[in-house]
Write a protein that holds these residues in place. Structure first.
Motif, PDB file in Angstrom:
ATOM      1  N   GLU A  20      -5.657  -5.221  -7.904  1.00  0.00           N
ATOM      2  CA  GLU A  20      -5.949  -3.876  -7.383  1.00  0.00           C
ATOM      3  C   GLU A  20      -5.308  -3.679  -6.013  1.00  0.00           C
ATOM      4  OE1 GLU A  20      -8.231  -6.058  -8.328  1.00  0.00           O
ATOM      5  OE2 GLU A  20      -9.814  -5.141  -9.547  1.00  0.00           O
ATOM      6  N   GLY A  21      -5.295  -4.763  -5.210  1.00  0.00           N
ATOM      7  CA  GLY A  21      -4.689  -4.688  -3.885  1.00  0.00           C
ATOM      8  C   GLY A  21      -3.200  -4.395  -4.003  1.00  0.00           C
ATOM      9  N   GLN A  22      -2.528  -5.087  -4.898  1.00  0.00           N
ATOM     10  CA  GLN A  22      -1.094  -4.877  -5.102  1.00  0.00           C
ATOM     11  C   GLN A  22      -0.835  -3.461  -5.626  1.00  0.00           C
ATOM     12  OE1 GLN A  22       1.591  -7.051  -4.309  1.00  0.00           O
ATOM     13  NE2 GLN A  22       2.636  -5.106  -4.667  1.00  0.00           N
ATOM     14  N   ALA A  23      -1.720  -3.011  -6.521  1.00  0.00           N
ATOM     15  CA  ALA A  23      -1.539  -1.664  -7.092  1.00  0.00           C
ATOM     16  C   ALA A  23      -1.639  -0.610  -5.988  1.00  0.00           C
ATOM     17  CB  ALA A  23      -2.590  -1.410  -8.171  1.00  0.00           C
ATOM     18  N   ALA A  24      -2.579  -0.805  -5.059  1.00  0.00           N
ATOM     19  CA  ALA A  24      -2.743   0.165  -3.963  1.00  0.00           C
ATOM     20  C   ALA A  24      -1.486   0.191  -3.089  1.00  0.00           C
ATOM     21  CB  ALA A  24      -3.967  -0.204  -3.128  1.00  0.00           C
ATOM     22  N   ILE A  25      -0.947  -0.995  -2.809  1.00  0.00           N
ATOM     23  CA  ILE A  25       0.292  -1.063  -2.002  1.00  0.00           C
ATOM     24  C   ILE A  25       1.405  -0.305  -2.733  1.00  0.00           C
ATOM     25  CG2 ILE A  25       2.097  -2.624  -1.133  1.00  0.00           C
ATOM     26  CD1 ILE A  25      -0.127  -4.772  -0.812  1.00  0.00           C
ATOM     27  N   ASN A  26       1.491  -0.533  -4.043  1.00  0.00           N
ATOM     28  CA  ASN A  26       2.554   0.118  -4.822  1.00  0.00           C
ATOM     29  C   ASN A  26       2.435   1.642  -4.787  1.00  0.00           C
ATOM     30  OD1 ASN A  26       3.352  -2.420  -5.482  1.00  0.00           O
ATOM     31  ND2 ASN A  26       2.581  -2.383  -7.601  1.00  0.00           N
ATOM     32  N   GLU A  79      -2.835 -10.213  -2.958  1.00  0.00           N
ATOM     33  CA  GLU A  79      -3.386 -11.331  -3.744  1.00  0.00           C
ATOM     34  C   GLU A  79      -4.147 -10.837  -4.975  1.00  0.00           C
ATOM     35  OE1 GLU A  79      -4.710 -10.864  -0.475  1.00  0.00           O
ATOM     36  OE2 GLU A  79      -2.890 -11.750   0.359  1.00  0.00           O
ATOM     37  N   THR A  80      -4.773  -9.667  -4.852  1.00  0.00           N
ATOM     38  CA  THR A  80      -5.507  -9.171  -6.016  1.00  0.00           C
ATOM     39  C   THR A  80      -4.661  -8.106  -6.724  1.00  0.00           C
ATOM     40  OG1 THR A  80      -6.543  -7.351  -4.834  1.00  0.00           O
ATOM     41  CG2 THR A  80      -7.707  -9.452  -4.795  1.00  0.00           C
ATOM     42  N   PHE A 130     -13.134   0.396  -3.450  1.00  0.00           N
ATOM     43  CA  PHE A 130     -12.218   0.876  -2.411  1.00  0.00           C
ATOM     44  C   PHE A 130     -11.140  -0.169  -2.167  1.00  0.00           C
ATOM     45  CE2 PHE A 130     -16.306   2.872  -1.290  1.00  0.00           C
ATOM     46  CZ  PHE A 130     -15.928   4.197  -1.240  1.00  0.00           C
ATOM     47  N   GLN A 131      -9.914   0.291  -2.026  1.00  0.00           N
ATOM     48  CA  GLN A 131      -8.846  -0.577  -1.523  1.00  0.00           C
ATOM     49  C   GLN A 131      -8.508  -0.091  -0.126  1.00  0.00           C
ATOM     50  OE1 GLN A 131      -7.711  -3.297  -2.984  1.00  0.00           O
ATOM     51  NE2 GLN A 131      -9.191  -2.878  -4.620  1.00  0.00           N
ATOM     52  N   ILE A 132      -8.344  -1.026   0.807  1.00  0.00           N
ATOM     53  CA  ILE A 132      -8.043  -0.618   2.185  1.00  0.00           C
ATOM     54  C   ILE A 132      -6.635  -1.058   2.561  1.00  0.00           C
ATOM     55  CG2 ILE A 132      -8.773  -0.785   4.596  1.00  0.00           C
ATOM     56  CD1 ILE A 132     -11.579  -1.414   3.559  1.00  0.00           C
TER      57      ILE A 132
END
Ligand code: NAD
Ligand code: UDX
Length: 463
Positions: free
Chosen positions: A188-194, A185-186, A154-156
């Motif tokens: 996957e985190g950046q991908a979710a933001i994108n 920073e990660t 999960f990305q939050i």
């Protein structure tokens, strides 16, 4: 690429927000789910006048997208299972029990959502906090998802909603900014933001899409509401000084609003702010500050609420003293019950508290609001538990015709700034009232000169 969005919570935020995403992204399937069957039925009603939320422009968008790529359902598990991205848009009311009672946000609905998502999800998902939450809630959601889930990832993200009711659709179509809090920073985190940025970028200019860390995003929402409410309490505090000194609050507001550092918006003196957000979010902020031992910070923000409560009781008190210190058995006609114009929402409306105050003095109230039902008014008053439901029924009347509503009244109180009130035939209203005929304009929307010329005894706020 996101193909399926699920939104949990089909309320004032979930409904309009998802309707706009569905309109702007026709190839994404958007399913709005709720445990409230009645609400979902209303969203699916063939008659668009029966939608559970009234917002200018909303019905047209629902008509365009519903059944194409916008769906309303109570099948929560199924929608979670199919979604790539899940918005949590459930209510986060003030706690009414236990630790933090009366201040802290009640996060039980948020936790239930997190547990349900963890239980159902069999594929990776992006979870978006749309509800307004105390700062650091995302870490609680993460804990639940990671410890009770099926080992999917999960990305939050935090993506607070800034729409105001009554202008929700234009605010959503043309927002001042969209705020996305995430973990860049990660990878996957950046991908979710994108991915979330790409959805909004379909219609929001990129320079208005702001990304921050999750905590800043969560706290920015509480901060924005605290600042906005503070402006209303500030102008309302000045309104009382105006009444004592002969200054006019609208003139003062105009004079200070021309200072570009202050700005002209949100300086309208009133009977007090209402709505489901301001009070709840400030109390939440006060609670957060206290829980870190920041007592001066907590007291500072609490004053905004104290001032607002005072403004509502001051308005009611003034009606009583002006009507020769007794309103027992007198008919007082309310124009407006919603917490602001162009909405059917009555949560925390100033009208409720003013009414309660006047009913304690045994006034007989006659209520008219273009979008609020008789049942809703009674529900709002019964919720306060001040008197029996039967007494409320006995003391309040309703009329769908504003002229009938004001007939034989000693006084009219304007509680909501509905535009139609300005265009009424005020001579006709005056002719059918008891004399002297008083108008207490809690929104400063009526034409004082005209009304005084007709013969009304007019009182505005801060005049
Ligand atoms: P609302 O009460 O109108 O809607 C919330 C809905 O969530 C309800 O219909 C409820 O039945 C449903 N729900 C609760 N728990 C559920 C669960 N476990 N599963 C499925 N459905 C569930 O509330 P709202 O006004 O839409 O506000 C939602 C959030 O958005 C709050 O945190 C609020 O602070 C925030 N917010 C509201 C506004 C506003 O103008 N109303 C603006 C910005 C942010
Ligand atoms: C508010 C925030 O504006 C919005 O960004 C957030 O997402 C949700 O909370 P809302 O409560 O829907 O929106 O309406 P808003 O226009 O902010 O009005 C709140 C209350 O303040 C209303 O009762 C309104 O009548 C009152 N108000 C507002 C005033 O009395 N004077 C003003 O100048 C402005």
């Amino acid at each position: 690429m996101i193909k399926n969005i699920c939104c949990i919570g089909a309320g004032y935020v979930g409904g309009p927000t998802m309707a706009v995403i569905a309109k702007q992204c026709p190839e994404i399937k958007v399913t709005v789910v709720d445990v409230n069957q009645q609400r979902i039925n209303a969203w699916n009603d063939a008659d668009l006048n029966n939608l559970p939320v009234y917002e200018p422009g909303l019905a047209d968008i629902v008509q365009e997208a519903r059944g194409r790529n916008l769906f309303f359902s109570t099948e929560v598990d199924q929608a979670i299972d199919q979604a790539d991205m899940i918005f949590i848009s459930v209510n986060t009311p003030t706690k009414t029990y236990g630790i933090g009672k009366g201040k802290a946000a009640d996060l039980k609905y948020i936790e239930l959502c997190a547990r349900q998502i963890a239980r159902v999800a069999k594929t990776d998902k992006i979870i978006v906090e749309k509800s307004t939450l105390p700062v650091r809630t995302a870490s609680a959601i993460r804990d639940i998802l990671d410890n009770t889930g099926n080992k999917v990832k999960f990305q939050i993200l935090s993506n607070p909603e800034f729409l105001a009711e009554g202008t929700a659709i234009s605010d959503l179509l043309n927002p001042d900014r969209v705020l996305i809090g995430g973990n860049p920073e990660t990878e996957e985190g950046q991908a979710a933001i994108n991915v979330l940025t790409e959805i909004y970028a379909r219609w929001v200019p990129e320079n208005r899409i702001l990304t921050t860390n999750v905590w800043s995003s969560e706290l920015s929402k509480l901060t924005a509401n605290a600042f906005l409410a503070q402006r209303v309490s500030s102008i309302n505090a000045m309104s009382e000084i105006c009444e004592k000194t002969g200054a006019d609050i609208d003139e003062v507001a105009q004079a200070i609003g021309l200072d570009s550092r202050i700005g002209s918006k949100f300086l309208k003196a009133s009977v007090g702010f209402g709505g489901s957000c301001f009070q709840k979010d400030i109390l939440n902020l006060v609670y957060i500050a206290s829980s870190y031992g920041l007592d001066q910070v907590a007291d500072y923000w609490e004053q905004v609420i104290i001032m607002n409560d005072y403004q509502k009781s001051r308005f009611a008190n003034n009606i009583i003293t002006t009507l020769y210190n007794t309103i027992s058995g007198k008919k007082i006609a309310f124009l407006g019950w919603a917490f602001k114009k162009d909405t059917n929402d009555t949560r925390e409306s100033a009208a409720i508290y003013v009414a309660d105050y006047l009913l304690n003095e045994q006034a007989e109230l006659a209520v008219y609001d273009p979008k609020v039902s008789e049942q809703q008014v009674l529900t709002d008053l019964n919720y306060l538990n001040t008197r029996s439901e039967q007494e409320n029924v006995n003391l309040i009347s309703f009329n769908s015709c504003p002229y009938e509503n004001c007939k034989d009244a000693h006084a009219i109180a304007v509680l909501t700034e509905w535009d139609e009130f300005k265009t009424y035939d005020w001579q006709r209203i005056y002719d059918n009232m008891l004399k002297p005929a008083f108008v207490f304009d809690g929104r400063n929307i009526l034409n004082e000169k005209e009304l005084t010329k007709i013969g009304f005894k007019y009182q505005g706020i801060g005049k």
